[in-house]
Every structure is written in structure tokens, then in C-alpha cells.
Design a protein around this motif. Structure first.
Motif, PDB file in Angstrom:
ATOM      1  N   TYR A   1      18.802  -7.893  14.476  1.00  7.99           N
ATOM      2  CA  TYR A   1      17.727  -7.382  14.561  1.00  7.99           C
ATOM      3  C   TYR A   1      17.112  -6.947  12.710  1.00  7.99           C
ATOM      4  N   PRO A   2      15.597  -6.352  12.560  1.00  9.13           N
ATOM      5  CA  PRO A   2      14.921  -6.403  11.536  1.00  9.13           C
ATOM      6  C   PRO A   2      16.067  -5.012  11.174  1.00  9.13           C
ATOM      7  N   ALA A   3      16.476  -4.335   9.327  1.00 10.68           N
ATOM      8  CA  ALA A   3      17.344  -3.773   8.578  1.00 10.68           C
ATOM      9  C   ALA A   3      16.577  -3.158   7.947  1.00 10.68           C
ATOM     10  N   MET A   4      17.402  -2.407   7.600  1.00  2.46           N
ATOM     11  CA  MET A   4      17.437  -1.525   6.278  1.00  2.46           C
ATOM     12  C   MET A   4      18.595  -1.483   5.449  1.00  2.46           C
ATOM     13  N   ILE A   5      18.337  -1.499   4.180  1.00  2.00           N
ATOM     14  CA  ILE A   5      20.012  -1.882   3.411  1.00  2.00           C
ATOM     15  C   ILE A   5      19.695  -1.047   2.337  1.00  2.00           C
ATOM     16  N   GLN A   6      20.875  -0.069   1.731  1.00  4.02           N
ATOM     17  CA  GLN A   6      20.778   0.703   0.774  1.00  4.02           C
ATOM     18  C   GLN A   6      22.139   1.523   0.601  1.00  4.02           C
ATOM     19  N   PRO A   7      22.028   1.596  -1.074  1.00  2.00           N
ATOM     20  CA  PRO A   7      23.276   1.628  -1.567  1.00  2.00           C
ATOM     21  C   PRO A   7      23.890   2.779  -0.610  1.00  2.00           C
ATOM     22  N   TYR A   8      25.184   2.796  -0.791  1.00  2.00           N
ATOM     23  CA  TYR A   8      26.150   3.549   0.180  1.00  2.00           C
ATOM     24  C   TYR A   8      26.654   5.024  -1.134  1.00  2.00           C
ATOM     25  N   LEU A   9      26.583   6.155  -0.671  1.00  2.00           N
ATOM     26  CA  LEU A   9      26.310   7.140  -1.526  1.00  2.00           C
ATOM     27  C   LEU A   9      27.659   8.198  -0.845  1.00  2.00           C
ATOM     28  N   PRO A  10      28.366   8.039  -1.845  1.00  2.00           N
ATOM     29  CA  PRO A  10      29.797   8.245  -2.152  1.00  2.00           C
ATOM     30  C   PRO A  10      29.649  10.305  -1.134  1.00  2.00           C
ATOM     31  N   GLN A  11      28.658  10.847  -1.867  1.00  2.00           N
ATOM     32  CA  GLN A  11      28.104  12.103  -1.573  1.00  2.00           C
ATOM     33  C   GLN A  11      28.832  12.231  -0.201  1.00  2.00           C
ATOM     34  N   ILE A  12      28.243  10.813   1.130  1.00  2.00           N
ATOM     35  CA  ILE A  12      28.975  11.450   2.474  1.00  2.00           C
ATOM     36  C   ILE A  12      30.099  11.691   2.657  1.00  2.00           C
ATOM     37  N   ALA A  13      31.331  11.166   1.631  1.00  3.36           N
ATOM     38  CA  ALA A  13      33.055  11.183   1.906  1.00  3.36           C
ATOM     39  C   ALA A  13      33.166  13.019   2.111  1.00  3.36           C
ATOM     40  N   SER A  14      32.097  13.160   0.230  1.00  8.61           N
ATOM     41  CA  SER A  14      32.720  13.401  -1.112  1.00  8.61           C
ATOM     42  C   SER A  14      32.601  15.073  -0.751  1.00  8.61           C
ATOM     43  N   GLU A  15      31.183  15.386   0.204  1.00  7.15           N
ATOM     44  CA  GLU A  15      30.224  16.677   0.540  1.00  7.15           C
ATOM     45  C   GLU A  15      30.629  16.966   1.462  1.00  7.15           C
ATOM     46  N   GLY A  16      29.875  15.536   2.490  1.00 12.53           N
ATOM     47  CA  GLY A  16      29.427  15.441   4.034  1.00 12.53           C
ATOM     48  C   GLY A  16      27.535  15.650   3.675  1.00 12.53           C
ATOM     49  N   GLU A  17      27.234  15.159   5.040  1.00 13.15           N
ATOM     50  CA  GLU A  17      25.575  14.981   5.501  1.00 13.15           C
ATOM     51  C   GLU A  17      25.368  16.291   5.579  1.00 13.15           C
ATOM     52  N   TYR A  18      24.330  16.985   5.501  1.00 12.93           N
ATOM     53  CA  TYR A  18      23.821  17.912   5.945  1.00 12.93           C
ATOM     54  C   TYR A  18      22.485  17.616   7.244  1.00 12.93           C
ATOM     55  N   SER A  19      22.398  18.746   8.409  1.00  6.06           N
ATOM     56  CA  SER A  19      21.564  18.702   8.755  1.00  6.06           C
ATOM     57  C   SER A  19      20.959  19.974   9.088  1.00  6.06           C
ATOM     58  N   PHE A  20      19.731  19.781   9.646  1.00  3.11           N
ATOM     59  CA  PHE A  20      18.820  21.093   9.607  1.00  3.11           C
ATOM     60  C   PHE A  20      18.012  21.356  10.368  1.00  3.11           C
ATOM     61  N   LEU A  21      18.335  22.316  11.790  1.00  2.00           N
ATOM     62  CA  LEU A  21      17.384  21.808  12.951  1.00  2.00           C
ATOM     63  C   LEU A  21      16.494  22.760  12.733  1.00  2.00           C
ATOM     64  N   PHE A  22      14.799  22.583  13.555  1.00  2.00           N
ATOM     65  CA  PHE A  22      13.925  23.167  13.556  1.00  2.00           C
ATOM     66  C   PHE A  22      13.184  22.627  15.151  1.00  2.00           C
ATOM     67  N   ILE A  23      12.902  24.189  15.363  1.00  2.02           N
ATOM     68  CA  ILE A  23      12.381  24.600  16.396  1.00  2.02           C
ATOM     69  C   ILE A  23      10.855  24.120  16.412  1.00  2.02           C
ATOM     70  N   ASP A  24       9.734  24.375  16.857  1.00  4.80           N
ATOM     71  CA  ASP A  24       8.444  24.069  17.118  1.00  4.80           C
ATOM     72  C   ASP A  24       8.358  24.591  15.046  1.00  4.80           C
ATOM     73  N   GLY A  25       8.729  23.637  14.023  1.00  4.62           N
ATOM     74  CA  GLY A  25       8.483  24.454  12.787  1.00  4.62           C
ATOM     75  C   GLY A  25       8.821  24.822  12.498  1.00  4.62           C
ATOM     76  N   ALA A  26       9.990  25.376  12.837  1.00  2.96           N
ATOM     77  CA  ALA A  26      10.602  27.173  12.141  1.00  2.96           C
ATOM     78  C   ALA A  26      12.419  26.586  11.851  1.00  2.96           C
ATOM     79  N   PHE A  27      12.779  26.928  11.307  1.00  3.94           N
ATOM     80  CA  PHE A  27      14.351  26.680  10.735  1.00  3.94           C
ATOM     81  C   PHE A  27      14.717  27.371  12.242  1.00  3.94           C
ATOM     82  N   SER A  28      15.745  26.946  12.348  1.00  2.00           N
ATOM     83  CA  SER A  28      16.988  27.230  13.673  1.00  2.00           C
ATOM     84  C   SER A  28      18.110  27.586  12.589  1.00  2.00           C
ATOM     85  N   HIS A  29      19.125  26.425  12.940  1.00  2.00           N
ATOM     86  CA  HIS A  29      20.569  26.702  12.107  1.00  2.00           C
ATOM     87  C   HIS A  29      20.742  25.140  11.282  1.00  2.00           C
TER      88      HIS A  29
END
Length: 295
Positions: A171-199
Motif C-alpha cells: 500500500y502507499p506508505a508514509m515513512i517517519q523517524p522513530y521518536l524514542p519519546q513514545i516509549a520513554s514518555e508516551g503518546e498523548y491523546s486529546f479528546l474534543f467534542i464539538d471543538g471543546a476539550f473533553s479529556h
């Protein structure tokens, strides 16, 4: 007020081929259904391939958990188009989903000022492209992802000197450098409902892995984000070149300079982490009611 919730065989309750992470579907429905019922509505789960007759009476359809759409992209987009053509509100709408279904949307957001991860875009990925990415990013490890995909399906990680010469991706791909912060700090998720921050939450991979999804042993923890981090996520939502989405999950990772970089703006069928955001159901129900009542 009848609301449809799109599923697939991998998430539909009672399906003999349910995915191991289908419990996330259950958590999400369990959060939304009682909130809608409190507003006088109902929620019905419908497999996205079902005929239009199955959606009779639905005023609005949530894209929900069609966690196989990437293998049937055009048929899926056609179904959303048909639902809208039948006068049903689709959330998020067909035009937004079409734009968001190919990760090339990240280039549009970058042009609007979003800080993104450097990316090599390849239509027919082969081993030479992995080598080119090492040179382009001056790094030792890269990750190859499908341009149309989700949940890390089809994703692979490559270390310098360890790439097989016959490696290729269908399949068509995107190739990116691996960022070690994903393991050391984590990946952040921000949830928005109707444009307003939820959690918000931070997701961490299992030891020895780099994928944060529960399917691979990833874990989640609710957080109160720093003001600067929340502002970075809100700026991404504000840059989306469509009307405000009903829901959005903005996934980010810390860059070396301390600022957050956009990994994904999940606007199609993201898991919305109701356990980390107990007000998700009522917020969604309120936003849905407003959209249905909007003149």
C-alpha cells in the motif's frame, strides 16, 4: 431520536469474528447509550455494510467502530455518501472523512502551522525507500505506516542495517523517524467534542514494543494536560479545514525541543477513551442533540 452507530464484523456484538480489542467498542457504546437515553434518544449498532433500509428512522449516524474500512475505503466512503444522500446526518461528515482517510491530510495541517513529524511519502514502498528515509532523517530507526490505515495495522519498524532487500509494502506508505519519546514518555491523546476539550490521556507501549494500542499491550492513563500542550492540540482542531467535527482525537508526541508534534488527527472512527473521560457520554449526547435540533 434514533442514532445509528456504525460497526464492522470485528466489533459488532455477537459476531463470531470479534477483535481482541472489541471491548473498546463496548466501553464506548456503554458510555454513549445511557446518555442518549437520558435525552430521550436511542442508540442502535449497525454494521456499516448493511443496506440503507437498516438505517430507517436514524436521524444521525456516528461513524463508530468500522475498524476495517481501510481495506474497503471506496465502498465505505460510498456508504457514508449514500447515508447523507438519504437525509441522515453523518458524524463526522463524508467530506471530512474522505479528507482524513488518507494521512496526506497531515501535509494540509502542516501548511496551516501544525508541528508535524518529518515524513517521506511513498506510493510503492520498497527497501530503497527505507534507506532513503535513514538518509533524509539522519536517524537509526524509522517506522513505515499505511497512508490509509489505523490501529498500527500493517505498520513496521526498521533499524539501520537490518532492512531486507526484498522488503516491500502493498500500500502507499508514509515513512517517519522513530521518536524514542513514545516509549520513554508516551503518546498523548486529546479528546474534543464539538471543538471543546473533553479529556486527555497518555498512552504507553508495552515493554519492548513501540505501539501504544491495547491490542499490543499498550496502557492508558488520564492526565490534566499542561496549558501549552492543550493549546497545541486545540490549534490542530482549529486548523481543520471543515466545519467543527462532532468529535476529534488529537494524538501527539513530545519533540526533542519539548513541544508536541502532531502524529494523527483522528476524525473518522477513533476510540474516544470513555474510561479516562467519564463525561464523554453526556457531552456527546448534548452535542448530538444540538446537531439534530439545528434549523
Amino acid at each position: 431520536m434514533k442514532i445509528g452507530f456504525l460497526t464492522c464484523p470485528g466489533t459488532m456484538p455477537g459476531s463470531p469474528t470479534r477483535r481482541d480489542d472489541a471491548f473498546e467498542h463496548d466501553y464506548q457504546v456503554d458510555a454513549i447509550r445511557p446518555a442518549l437515553e437520558a435525552c430521550g434518544g436511542s442508540l442502535v449498532e449497525i454494521e456499516w455494510r448493511a443496506p440503507l433500509d437498516a438505517f430507517a428512522g436514524c436521524e444521525l449516524v456516528l461513524v463508530g467502530t468500522p475498524w476495517d474500512y481501510w481495506d474497503f475505503e471506496q465502498a465505505f466512503l460510498d456508504k457514508l455518501d449514500a447515508l447523507e444522500g438519504a437525509g441522515i446526518i453523518v458524524c463526522n461528515p463524508h467530506a471530512l472523512v474522505r479528507w482524513n482517510s488518507r494521512k496526506t491530510y497531515l501535509r494540509d495541517l502542516a501548511e496551516c502551522g501544525a508541528a508535524t513529524i518529518p515524513t517521506l511519502w511513498v506510493e510503492q514502498p520498497a527497501a530503497a525507500d527505507i534507506g532513503a528515509a535513514f538518509d533524509m532523517f539522519d536517524c537509526e530507526t524509522v517506522v513505515a505506516k499505511r497512508q490509509v490505515g489505523a490501529g498500527a495495522e500493517g505498520q513496521s519498524i526498521h533499524r539501520k542495517g537490518g532492512v531486507r532487500g526484498d522488503w516491500a509494502m502493498a500500500y502507499p506508505a508514509m515513512i517517519q523517524p522513530y521518536l524514542p519519546q513514545i516509549a520513554s514518555e508516551g503518546e498523548y491523546s486529546f479528546l474534543f467534542i464539538d471543538g471543546a476539550f473533553s479529556h486527555a490521556l497518555v498512552k504507553r507501549p508495552a515493554a519492548g514494543d513501540y505501539r501504544v494500542q491495547s491490542l499490543y499491550g499498550g496502557t492508558e492513563e488520564a492526565i490534566q494536560p499542561e496549558a501549552a500542550d492543550l493549546a497545541a492540540a486545540q490549534a490542530v482542531v482549529d486548523a481543520i479545514p471543515f466545519d467543527t467535527p462532532l468529535y476529534a482525537r488529537i494524538d501527539m508526541v513530545r519533540g526533542e525541543d519539548g513541544t508536541l508534534l502532531l502524529m494523527e488527527a483522528e476524525l473518522i472512527e477513533p476510540y474516544l477513551y470513555p474510561l479516562q473521560g467519564p463525561e464523554l457520554g453526556p457531552r456527546l449526547a448534548e452535542a448530538i442533540t444540538k446537531r439534530i435540533d439545528k434549523p
